[in-house]
Design a protein around this motif. Sequence first.
Motif, PDB file in Angstrom:
ATOM      1  N   ALA A 134       0.172  -0.995   0.001  1.00  0.00           N
ATOM      2  CA  ALA A 134       0.334   0.162   0.594  1.00  0.00           C
ATOM      3  C   ALA A 134       1.158   1.243   0.277  1.00  0.00           C
ATOM      4  O   ALA A 134       0.252   2.077  -0.357  1.00  0.00           O
ATOM      5  CB  ALA A 134      -0.328  -0.015   1.480  1.00  0.00           C
ATOM      6  N   TYR A 304       7.055   4.548   4.628  1.00  0.00           N
ATOM      7  CA  TYR A 304       6.369   3.533   5.263  1.00  0.00           C
ATOM      8  C   TYR A 304       4.977   2.968   5.253  1.00  0.00           C
ATOM      9  O   TYR A 304       4.335   3.999   5.832  1.00  0.00           O
ATOM     10  CB  TYR A 304       6.982   4.107   7.553  1.00  0.00           C
ATOM     11  N   GLN A 306       2.015  -0.716   5.319  1.00  0.00           N
ATOM     12  CA  GLN A 306       1.821  -2.665   4.942  1.00  0.00           C
ATOM     13  C   GLN A 306       2.692  -2.759   3.612  1.00  0.00           C
ATOM     14  O   GLN A 306       1.999  -1.804   2.838  1.00  0.00           O
ATOM     15  CB  GLN A 306       0.475  -2.641   4.640  1.00  0.00           C
ATOM     16  N   ARG A 311      -6.236  -5.860   1.663  1.00  0.00           N
ATOM     17  CA  ARG A 311      -6.852  -4.861   1.911  1.00  0.00           C
ATOM     18  C   ARG A 311      -5.816  -3.544   1.260  1.00  0.00           C
ATOM     19  O   ARG A 311      -5.776  -3.304   1.079  1.00  0.00           O
ATOM     20  CB  ARG A 311      -7.782  -4.753   2.919  1.00  0.00           C
ATOM     21  N   LEU A 318      -6.448  -0.538  -6.695  1.00  0.00           N
ATOM     22  CA  LEU A 318      -7.812   1.066  -6.975  1.00  0.00           C
ATOM     23  C   LEU A 318      -7.238   2.749  -7.021  1.00  0.00           C
ATOM     24  O   LEU A 318      -7.404   3.497  -8.240  1.00  0.00           O
ATOM     25  CB  LEU A 318      -8.444   1.110  -5.840  1.00  0.00           C
TER      26      LEU A 318
ATOM     27  N   LEU B 145      -3.822   7.264  -3.664  1.00  0.00           N
ATOM     28  CA  LEU B 145      -4.836   7.193  -2.532  1.00  0.00           C
ATOM     29  C   LEU B 145      -6.196   7.154  -2.817  1.00  0.00           C
ATOM     30  O   LEU B 145      -7.163   7.502  -2.429  1.00  0.00           O
ATOM     31  CB  LEU B 145      -4.511   7.267  -0.646  1.00  0.00           C
ATOM     32  N   GLY B 147      -8.259   5.945  -4.661  1.00  0.00           N
ATOM     33  CA  GLY B 147      -9.027   4.705  -4.570  1.00  0.00           C
ATOM     34  C   GLY B 147      -9.564   3.841  -3.397  1.00  0.00           C
ATOM     35  O   GLY B 147      -9.613   3.110  -3.094  1.00  0.00           O
ATOM     36  N   ASP B 148      -8.630   5.108  -1.599  1.00  0.00           N
ATOM     37  CA  ASP B 148      -9.031   4.516  -1.267  1.00  0.00           C
ATOM     38  C   ASP B 148     -10.159   5.507   0.301  1.00  0.00           C
ATOM     39  O   ASP B 148      -9.963   6.273  -0.264  1.00  0.00           O
ATOM     40  CB  ASP B 148      -7.661   4.437  -0.024  1.00  0.00           C
ATOM     41  N   GLN B 149     -10.617   5.640   1.457  1.00  0.00           N
ATOM     42  CA  GLN B 149     -10.895   6.199   2.190  1.00  0.00           C
ATOM     43  C   GLN B 149     -10.126   6.803   2.885  1.00  0.00           C
ATOM     44  O   GLN B 149      -9.574   5.731   3.704  1.00  0.00           O
ATOM     45  CB  GLN B 149     -12.423   5.534   2.723  1.00  0.00           C
ATOM     46  N   GLU B 296      -8.530   3.740   4.864  1.00  0.00           N
ATOM     47  CA  GLU B 296      -9.544   2.366   5.833  1.00  0.00           C
ATOM     48  C   GLU B 296      -9.020   1.427   4.714  1.00  0.00           C
ATOM     49  O   GLU B 296      -8.302  -0.008   5.349  1.00  0.00           O
ATOM     50  CB  GLU B 296     -10.900   2.656   4.124  1.00  0.00           C
ATOM     51  N   ALA B 297      -8.584   0.958   3.826  1.00  0.00           N
ATOM     52  CA  ALA B 297      -8.107  -0.736   3.003  1.00  0.00           C
ATOM     53  C   ALA B 297      -6.225   0.154   3.411  1.00  0.00           C
ATOM     54  O   ALA B 297      -5.711  -1.054   3.787  1.00  0.00           O
ATOM     55  CB  ALA B 297      -8.167  -0.856   1.563  1.00  0.00           C
ATOM     56  N   ALA B 298      -5.537   0.500   3.144  1.00  0.00           N
ATOM     57  CA  ALA B 298      -4.156   0.739   2.893  1.00  0.00           C
ATOM     58  C   ALA B 298      -3.822   0.905   4.705  1.00  0.00           C
ATOM     59  O   ALA B 298      -2.373   0.300   4.516  1.00  0.00           O
ATOM     60  CB  ALA B 298      -3.879   1.903   2.621  1.00  0.00           C
ATOM     61  N   GLY B 299      -4.273   0.875   5.367  1.00  0.00           N
ATOM     62  CA  GLY B 299      -3.744   1.014   7.083  1.00  0.00           C
ATOM     63  C   GLY B 299      -3.235   1.734   7.563  1.00  0.00           C
ATOM     64  O   GLY B 299      -3.291   3.311   6.534  1.00  0.00           O
ATOM     65  N   GLN B 300      -1.992   1.665   8.071  1.00  0.00           N
ATOM     66  CA  GLN B 300      -0.905   3.293   8.343  1.00  0.00           C
ATOM     67  C   GLN B 300       0.106   3.079   7.275  1.00  0.00           C
ATOM     68  O   GLN B 300       0.614   2.611   6.929  1.00  0.00           O
ATOM     69  CB  GLN B 300      -0.240   2.893   9.711  1.00  0.00           C
ATOM     70  N   LEU B 301      -0.129   4.526   6.899  1.00  0.00           N
ATOM     71  CA  LEU B 301       1.188   4.842   6.093  1.00  0.00           C
ATOM     72  C   LEU B 301       1.956   6.620   6.954  1.00  0.00           C
ATOM     73  O   LEU B 301       1.461   6.816   7.955  1.00  0.00           O
ATOM     74  CB  LEU B 301       1.227   5.689   5.123  1.00  0.00           C
TER      75      LEU B 301
END
Lengths: 434, 434
Positions: A134, A304, A306, A311, A318, B145, B147-149, B296-301
Motif C-alpha cells: 500500500a 513506511y 504495510q 486490503r 484502486l 490513495l 481509491g481508498d477512504q 481504510e484499506a491501506a492502513g497506516q502509512l
Amino acid sequence: MTTPLKVALLGCGTVGSDVLRLLEDQSGDLAARIGRPVEVAGVAVRRPDRHPDVPAALLTTDAEALVTRPDVDLVVEVIGGIEPARSLLMAAFEAGKSVVSANKALLADDGSALHAAAAKAGVDLYYEAAVAGAIPLLRPLRESLAGDQLRRVVGIVNGTTNYILSRMAETGHGFTEALAEATELGYAEADPTADVDGFDAAAKAAILASLAFHTEVTAADVYREGISAVTATDVARAAEIGCTVKLLAICERVTADDGDAASDSVAVRVHPAMIPTTHPLAAVGGAFNAVFVEAEAAGQLMFYGQGAGGRPTASAVLGDLVAVARNRVAGVAGPGVTTYAGLPARPIAETPTRYHVSLDVADKPGVLATVAQEFARHGVSIATVRQDGHGDAATLVIVTHSAPDAALSATVAALREMPAVRGVTSILRVEGLS
Amino acid sequence: MTTPLKVALLGCGTVGSDVLRLLEDQSGDLAARIGRPVEVAGVAVRRPDRHPDVPAALLTTDAEALVTRPDVDLVVEVIGGIEPARSLLMAAFEAGKSVVSANKALLADDGSALHAAAAKAGVDLYYEAAVAGAIPLLRPLRESLAGDQLRRVVGIVNGTTNYILSRMAETGHGFTEALAEATELGYAEADPTADVDGFDAAAKAAILASLAFHTEVTAADVYREGISAVTATDVARAAEIGCTVKLLAICERVTADDGDAASDSVAVRVHPAMIPTTHPLAAVGGAFNAVFVEAEAAGQLMFYGQGAGGRPTASAVLGDLVAVARNRVAGVAGPGVTTYAGLPARPIAETPTRYHVSLDVADKPGVLATVAQEFARHGVSIATVRQDGHGDAATLVIVTHSAPDAALSATVAALREMPAVRGVTSILRVEGLS
C-alpha cells in the motif's frame, strides 16, 4: 457521466477479492473521483466453482477473451507469475486497454517490453501494488522526484524475511526455528523460497532501480543473497556493535572514480546487512515495509507502511485504477516510464560495500598484525577493531571501510586459510554507518 | 523535441534560486524526462539589483507581463503570500499557462477558486512544495490513495516549532529560551509568529484536509493553537507518562454518532499534543517533517523527509514542473482536485479529543473523589490517574478518554474554581494513545 468504465479483473485470490469488495463499497466515491462510474465486466479465474461470492455471470475461464472484449476499458491483473500474465497484458495493450498490475515478477522480468507495448498503444501501465503493497512509492519515484537526481533507494520490501529476522533478534533463535514459527503463524508460505532466498525482494529492487535511475534493470541484473545463511551468532554480533540485521534491497547510482557522471553505473543488490539501530529502517519490524530514498536535492526521504495483505494491496491497485480511469475519461495516457539514462549495471564484485567480520583467533603476539596485513594486502581499509581475549583464544571483530565487494570476499577467503585464524564466526555486510 | 518549453519564474529568493540552479544543472535529464527541453523565459523580482547571479536579460519587475507573455508555457510561483501571487496566478490561468506553486498561504486561503480557474482554462495547478517541502505527499494523497477512504492525516509539518519543542525536551528549557536559541541558529525567523502561533501549520493542514477528504477546507476552518504556551512543566509531565510534546496538524474524518457516513464531518486542527514516545511521529526530531496517514484499506502509512530548505523545496517544485511540462507536451491537463464530498467542518468544541491534566491539590480525604466527580459531571471519562503526595499537597495527573473538546475545557475551567485545587500546572491534549 453515466456510461460506466468497464474493468476486467484477471485473478481473484486474496488481492482480487479485496479489489472487488472495494470497487463495490466505494462505487459512489470512485465515480465522483473519476467522473464516470466503474463497473466490473468480468472476472477471469481458473476454477469458477471456488468463487461462490462472485456473481456467476461475471466469472469466466477465458481470460484472453475477457481482456480483448470490445466493451472492456481497463484490465486489472492480479494473477502473478510470468505466464499467462505476460501474454494477457500484451493482448490487452494490443486491444487498446489500459492495465493496472500487481505483478512484480513480470514487471521485473520484462518491464521494458510491457512499457513499450503500452506506449505504442497509447495506453497506461501502472503497478504501484507490485512493490511495498500500500505504500505510495512508485508514483513518487516516477513523478514527484522526476525533477531530482536519485542517489540511493534502500528498502525493507519483504515482510516475511523481516518478520523472521525480527524474531531471531527478539528470541535469539536461529533461522530454522524462526522460519518454522513464521510458517505456523502464516507469515511464511509453505514453500518460502521466493521470500527467504530473496527472489521477491530482488524483483522489487529491479522495479525500483528502473524507475529511480531511468534505466532498464531486470531481476537478472540484481545481486541476490537470501537470509537462510544468517545465524543466531550474526544477529548477536550485530547487537554487540549497535546494529540489527535486515534484508535490504539496495539500488545505488555509483559514481565512477574519475567523477565523470557519464561513467556512472547502477548497482542493485539484495542481501542481509547489519544496520545501526539508530537508522530509520532499523525500527521497521514485523511485516511492515519501509523504503529510504536519498536524492541530490530532496535529501533523505522515507516511506513506511504495510507491504502486503489483501486490503493494503487492493488500495494500491484502486489508486492506480482511478489514475488510469481518469486518463481514459480524458482520452489521454499518463506519462510513461523513461529509460533514457541506460546506465550499465555494476557487478557485485565491483560494488563498494562494507563488511563486518568476526574471527576466532589464537591469542598470541602478532596475530592482529597478520590479520590486519591481510586486509591491507587486498586494499581493504579497517574502520574499527575490537579484540576480546578469553584463555589462549581471542575474538576479533572487524568492521571495514567501503571497498569493492570482490576485495572483501577475497580477504575473507584468505583469512580462512590463515593458521592463526581458528574460525570465521560471522560475516555480514554493513550498511548505513557514517 | 527541439522547441523548448518556456518557464516564467515568479520570485527568486532561497527556493527560486535553487529552482534556477537545478533547472540548469539537470537540463539534459529534464529534457529527456519531459520530451522537450525547458528554458527560463524570465524571472520576476522586486529588486533586480539584488540578483547579480541571474542573467540581467531574464530579470523583470513586471510579473504580470511575464506570466501573460505568449511564449511562456509554464509559471512557477515562489513569491509566497496572498497578493500579488493570487492575481498573478489568475492571470496565468486566463492566459492558458499551467502553474506550479509553493504557496501554502494562498492555496489554503483560496485553493478552490484557483483550482476552478485552472480547470476552466484546461491547465494544471500543482503545489507539492507547499506542504512538507521535499516529501512527496500531495501527489500520493491526490492520486495514489484515490481509491481508498482516508480516516486521518496527522503530521509534523513545521520544522521551526519541531526544533523548538525538541530542544525544550533535550534541555529542560522553557519556550522563550528555546525560541531564542532557534532564532540565533537561523531555525526561526526574526518574526516567528507564523511558525510558533501555528499559522504555517494551519495552512498546510487545510491543504492536506482538502485533498484527503475531497472537501473544500480553508485555513479559516482550522482550529489553531501555537506552542508559545507550552511550558517546561508540560514537557516534563509528558516525559513522565512516556510521551513527548509535538505540534501536530490533525485532519480527521469524524463519523457521526448515528454511524451514517452521510453525516460525517471533517475536523481539522493544529495544536501541541503529547504523543507516546513509541509513536512513529515521536522520533521525528529537529527540522524534519513527517506525516502519518490512516486509510481504510491501506492502513497506516508514514512519509518522512526534509520539510523546508531551498534545495528540498526546489526538488518538489521541479517534480511538479516535470509533471506539468509532460502534460503540456501531451496537450492535456492532469486530473484536477475534486471537492465533491463537501463534508462540513466540525468545530473544535464538538471534536473528540483527549486531555492530559496535571493538578496541584490539597492532600486530604475526598479530594480525588471531588475532582473525579467534576470530570463525570461533564461527561468526561477518566483513562488513568496518578496521585503523588508530598507533605500536605499532592499532584494529580489525569489522562482522559476521548470526549468533545468543549466538555474537556469546561471541566478544566471548573477544576480551576475548586477550593481543593491549588493550581492546574499542565493541560495538553493527548494523541496517539490506544
